[in-house]
Design a protein around this motif. Structure first.
Motif, PDB file in Angstrom:
ATOM      1  N   SER A 113       0.833  -1.190   0.000  1.00 44.86           N
ATOM      2  CA  SER A 113       0.000   0.000   0.000  1.00 44.86           C
ATOM      3  C   SER A 113       0.878   1.254   0.000  1.00 44.86           C
ATOM      4  O   SER A 113       2.096   1.192  -0.162  1.00 44.86           O
ATOM      5  N   ASN A 114       0.251   2.410   0.209  1.00 45.81           N
ATOM      6  CA  ASN A 114       0.995   3.664   0.258  1.00 45.81           C
ATOM      7  C   ASN A 114       1.549   3.913   1.669  1.00 45.81           C
ATOM      8  O   ASN A 114       1.113   3.315   2.655  1.00 45.81           O
ATOM      9  N   ASN A 115       2.528   4.799   1.734  1.00 45.81           N
ATOM     10  CA  ASN A 115       3.197   5.175   2.988  1.00 45.81           C
ATOM     11  C   ASN A 115       3.933   4.021   3.660  1.00 45.81           C
ATOM     12  O   ASN A 115       4.264   4.100   4.845  1.00 45.81           O
ATOM     13  N   VAL A 116       4.201   2.962   2.921  1.00 41.23           N
ATOM     14  CA  VAL A 116       5.046   1.883   3.441  1.00 41.23           C
ATOM     15  C   VAL A 116       6.502   2.328   3.369  1.00 41.23           C
ATOM     16  O   VAL A 116       6.904   3.038   2.430  1.00 41.23           O
ATOM     17  N   GLU A 117       7.297   1.941   4.363  1.00 43.75           N
ATOM     18  CA  GLU A 117       8.739   2.213   4.330  1.00 43.75           C
ATOM     19  C   GLU A 117       9.505   0.934   4.615  1.00 43.75           C
ATOM     20  O   GLU A 117       9.171   0.202   5.550  1.00 43.75           O
ATOM     21  N   LEU A 150      -1.243  -0.206   4.734  1.00 46.21           N
ATOM     22  CA  LEU A 150      -0.992   1.238   4.789  1.00 46.21           C
ATOM     23  C   LEU A 150      -0.063   1.617   5.938  1.00 46.21           C
ATOM     24  O   LEU A 150      -0.267   1.226   7.085  1.00 46.21           O
ATOM     25  N   GLY A 151       0.993   2.367   5.604  1.00 43.53           N
ATOM     26  CA  GLY A 151       1.836   2.979   6.620  1.00 43.53           C
ATOM     27  C   GLY A 151       2.716   2.033   7.414  1.00 43.53           C
ATOM     28  O   GLY A 151       3.203   2.403   8.492  1.00 43.53           O
ATOM     29  N   CYS A 152       2.959   0.837   6.911  1.00 44.80           N
ATOM     30  CA  CYS A 152       3.816  -0.112   7.629  1.00 44.80           C
ATOM     31  C   CYS A 152       5.287   0.288   7.520  1.00 44.80           C
ATOM     32  O   CYS A 152       5.716   0.867   6.513  1.00 44.80           O
ATOM     33  N   LEU A 153       6.051  -0.056   8.554  1.00 47.37           N
ATOM     34  CA  LEU A 153       7.490   0.194   8.582  1.00 47.37           C
ATOM     35  C   LEU A 153       8.192  -1.145   8.737  1.00 47.37           C
ATOM     36  O   LEU A 153       7.981  -1.858   9.725  1.00 47.37           O
ATOM     37  N   ILE A 154       9.029  -1.491   7.751  1.00 46.86           N
ATOM     38  CA  ILE A 154       9.782  -2.747   7.752  1.00 46.86           C
ATOM     39  C   ILE A 154      11.252  -2.392   7.967  1.00 46.86           C
ATOM     40  O   ILE A 154      11.849  -1.702   7.133  1.00 46.86           O
ATOM     41  N   LEU A 155      11.823  -2.867   9.066  1.00 43.15           N
ATOM     42  CA  LEU A 155      13.167  -2.440   9.441  1.00 43.15           C
ATOM     43  C   LEU A 155      14.231  -3.471   9.072  1.00 43.15           C
ATOM     44  O   LEU A 155      13.922  -4.597   8.664  1.00 43.15           O
ATOM     45  N   LYS A 156      15.469  -3.084   9.215  1.00 40.80           N
ATOM     46  CA  LYS A 156      16.628  -3.862   8.763  1.00 40.80           C
ATOM     47  C   LYS A 156      16.612  -5.276   9.343  1.00 40.80           C
ATOM     48  O   LYS A 156      16.194  -5.517  10.467  1.00 40.80           O
ATOM     49  N   GLY A 157      17.066  -6.222   8.512  1.00 37.66           N
ATOM     50  CA  GLY A 157      17.217  -7.590   8.955  1.00 37.66           C
ATOM     51  C   GLY A 157      15.947  -8.406   8.998  1.00 37.66           C
ATOM     52  O   GLY A 157      15.977  -9.577   9.385  1.00 37.66           O
ATOM     53  N   VAL A 158      14.830  -7.843   8.573  1.00 35.97           N
ATOM     54  CA  VAL A 158      13.546  -8.537   8.672  1.00 35.97           C
ATOM     55  C   VAL A 158      13.362  -9.497   7.499  1.00 35.97           C
ATOM     56  O   VAL A 158      13.619  -9.148   6.347  1.00 35.97           O
ATOM     57  N   PHE A 159      12.881 -10.696   7.813  1.00 37.92           N
ATOM     58  CA  PHE A 159      12.440 -11.671   6.821  1.00 37.92           C
ATOM     59  C   PHE A 159      11.001 -12.041   7.152  1.00 37.92           C
ATOM     60  O   PHE A 159      10.705 -12.442   8.287  1.00 37.92           O
ATOM     61  N   ILE A 160      10.102 -11.870   6.185  1.00 32.02           N
ATOM     62  CA  ILE A 160       8.705 -12.262   6.351  1.00 32.02           C
ATOM     63  C   ILE A 160       8.477 -13.457   5.438  1.00 32.02           C
ATOM     64  O   ILE A 160       8.648 -13.356   4.220  1.00 32.02           O
ATOM     65  N   LYS A 161       8.051 -14.577   6.014  1.00 36.21           N
ATOM     66  CA  LYS A 161       8.059 -15.839   5.276  1.00 36.21           C
ATOM     67  C   LYS A 161       7.131 -15.830   4.075  1.00 36.21           C
ATOM     68  O   LYS A 161       7.470 -16.363   3.022  1.00 36.21           O
ATOM     69  N   GLY A 162       5.940 -15.262   4.184  1.00 41.86           N
ATOM     70  CA  GLY A 162       5.071 -15.202   3.014  1.00 41.86           C
ATOM     71  C   GLY A 162       3.652 -15.652   3.294  1.00 41.86           C
ATOM     72  O   GLY A 162       3.325 -16.151   4.372  1.00 41.86           O
ATOM     73  N   ASP A 163       2.774 -15.408   2.294  1.00 42.32           N
ATOM     74  CA  ASP A 163       1.356 -15.749   2.382  1.00 42.32           C
ATOM     75  C   ASP A 163       0.709 -15.126   3.605  1.00 42.32           C
ATOM     76  O   ASP A 163      -0.175 -15.728   4.232  1.00 42.32           O
ATOM     77  N   SER A 164       1.132 -13.920   3.940  1.00 44.59           N
ATOM     78  CA  SER A 164       0.675 -13.268   5.158  1.00 44.59           C
ATOM     79  C   SER A 164       0.185 -11.859   4.871  1.00 44.59           C
ATOM     80  O   SER A 164       0.358 -11.329   3.765  1.00 44.59           O
ATOM     81  N   VAL A 165      -0.405 -11.241   5.891  1.00 44.83           N
ATOM     82  CA  VAL A 165      -0.868  -9.860   5.823  1.00 44.83           C
ATOM     83  C   VAL A 165      -0.234  -9.098   6.979  1.00 44.83           C
ATOM     84  O   VAL A 165      -0.297  -9.546   8.139  1.00 44.83           O
ATOM     85  N   VAL A 166       0.378  -7.954   6.665  1.00 48.27           N
ATOM     86  CA  VAL A 166       0.903  -7.059   7.700  1.00 48.27           C
ATOM     87  C   VAL A 166      -0.077  -5.900   7.816  1.00 48.27           C
ATOM     88  O   VAL A 166      -0.248  -5.123   6.871  1.00 48.27           O
ATOM     89  N   ALA A 167      -0.723  -5.789   8.968  1.00 46.97           N
ATOM     90  CA  ALA A 167      -1.795  -4.819   9.152  1.00 46.97           C
ATOM     91  C   ALA A 167      -1.271  -3.388   9.112  1.00 46.97           C
ATOM     92  O   ALA A 167      -0.091  -3.114   9.382  1.00 46.97           O
ATOM     93  N   ALA A 168      -2.164  -2.459   8.787  1.00 51.19           N
ATOM     94  CA  ALA A 168      -1.806  -1.041   8.652  1.00 51.19           C
ATOM     95  C   ALA A 168      -1.098  -0.521   9.900  1.00 51.19           C
ATOM     96  O   ALA A 168      -1.432  -0.889  11.026  1.00 51.19           O
ATOM     97  N   LYS A 169      -0.068   0.313   9.659  1.00 51.98           N
ATOM     98  CA  LYS A 169       0.691   1.015  10.694  1.00 51.98           C
ATOM     99  C   LYS A 169       1.558   0.103  11.561  1.00 51.98           C
ATOM    100  O   LYS A 169       2.097   0.547  12.574  1.00 51.98           O
ATOM    101  N   SER A 170       1.722  -1.139  11.154  1.00 47.69           N
ATOM    102  CA  SER A 170       2.584  -2.052  11.916  1.00 47.69           C
ATOM    103  C   SER A 170       4.051  -1.665  11.747  1.00 47.69           C
ATOM    104  O   SER A 170       4.461  -1.150  10.704  1.00 47.69           O
ATOM    105  N   VAL A 171       4.838  -1.932  12.785  1.00 44.95           N
ATOM    106  CA  VAL A 171       6.284  -1.709  12.749  1.00 44.95           C
ATOM    107  C   VAL A 171       6.960  -3.066  12.939  1.00 44.95           C
ATOM    108  O   VAL A 171       6.926  -3.638  14.040  1.00 44.95           O
ATOM    109  N   VAL A 172       7.538  -3.582  11.856  1.00 45.66           N
ATOM    110  CA  VAL A 172       8.121  -4.926  11.883  1.00 45.66           C
ATOM    111  C   VAL A 172       9.614  -4.796  12.178  1.00 45.66           C
ATOM    112  O   VAL A 172      10.377  -4.318  11.344  1.00 45.66           O
ATOM    113  N   THR A 173      10.002  -5.229  13.371  1.00 43.76           N
ATOM    114  CA  THR A 173      11.391  -5.096  13.814  1.00 43.76           C
ATOM    115  C   THR A 173      12.139  -6.423  13.813  1.00 43.76           C
ATOM    116  O   THR A 173      13.366  -6.430  13.858  1.00 43.76           O
TER     117      THR A 173
END
Length: 208
Positions: A113-117, A150-173
């Motif tokens: 979505s938009n505003n993802v980093e 919308l607006g999620c932040l994915i930070l260094k070193g992150v691996f997301i396995k797949g077939d998943s949903v990251v909800a709006a405004k989440s910060v994945v550390t």
């Protein structure tokens, strides 16, 4: 090329700094030694900044990329695999930044979505008592068929396995090593499983 209104500025013949901004479509493959690979995909309202040499931005076929600010430092790579969609805009861009010698991979059939980093660095050092950096830059990988809200932040070193949903405004550390999960919060964690999603249903929801 004239239909694309595409500008590239080269600081020297070795591609030491490339700044590109495009308006329109890229329905073709363009290759440079230190540049952009775009294969039968639609790219709109994006900007690309390369700093240093030996950078690669690779966009595979059948992608639809809108409103993304790409930034690559020396020796880095950003790869967006086949069938991935990014729906952002100039006013609410998605930002994908790979620091020196790092790699960001967005696997097949993802939706952003938009505003993802997405970042591979903290942009500063955290030192140990011995004065050594403790927060080194690290690659990021988003697994196949992942929806980044919308607006999620994915930070260094992150691996997301797949077939998943990251909800709006989440910060994945930290990495998410299970698939078919709903991931949410700050810091993000698995809040529901198993789940699945279908891009066709996303479009139907928007239409309603």
């Amino acid at each position: 090329m004239t239909l694309l209104e595409f500008k590239i500025v080269l600081s020297n013949l070795f591609g030491n700094l490339i700044v590109g901004r495009n308006k329109g479509l890229f329905p073709f493959l363009m290759k440079t030694r230190k540049g952009i690979d775009i294969c039968h995909s639609v790219i709109r309202d994006c900007s690309v900044v390369f700093e240093g040499k030996d950078n690669q931005l690779i966009i595979e076929k059948n992608c639809n990329i809108k409103g993304v600010e790409f930034s690559l430092e020396e020796g880095s790579e950003i790869k967006i695999e086949e069938g991935t969609f990014v729906y952002a805009s100039k006013k609410q861009p998605t930002i994908i930044r790979a620091s020196r010698n790092c790699k960001i991979t967005i696997k097949r059939n993802c939706l952003l979505s938009n505003n993802v980093e997405i970042h591979t660095t903290d942009y500063h050092s955290v030192l140990t008592s011995e004065g050594e950096a403790s927060n080194h830059d690290a690659d990021v990988e988003i697994g196949e068929h992942t929806w980044i809200g919308l607006g999620c932040l994915i930070l260094k070193g992150v691996f997301i396995k797949g077939d998943s949903v990251v909800a709006a405004k989440s910060v994945v550390t930290k990495s998410i090593l299970e698939s078919n999960c709903l991931i949410a919060g700050n810091p993000a964690k698995i809040v529901k499983k198993p789940i699945d999603w279908n891009i066709d249903h996303c479009y139907k929801s928007v239409a309603k």
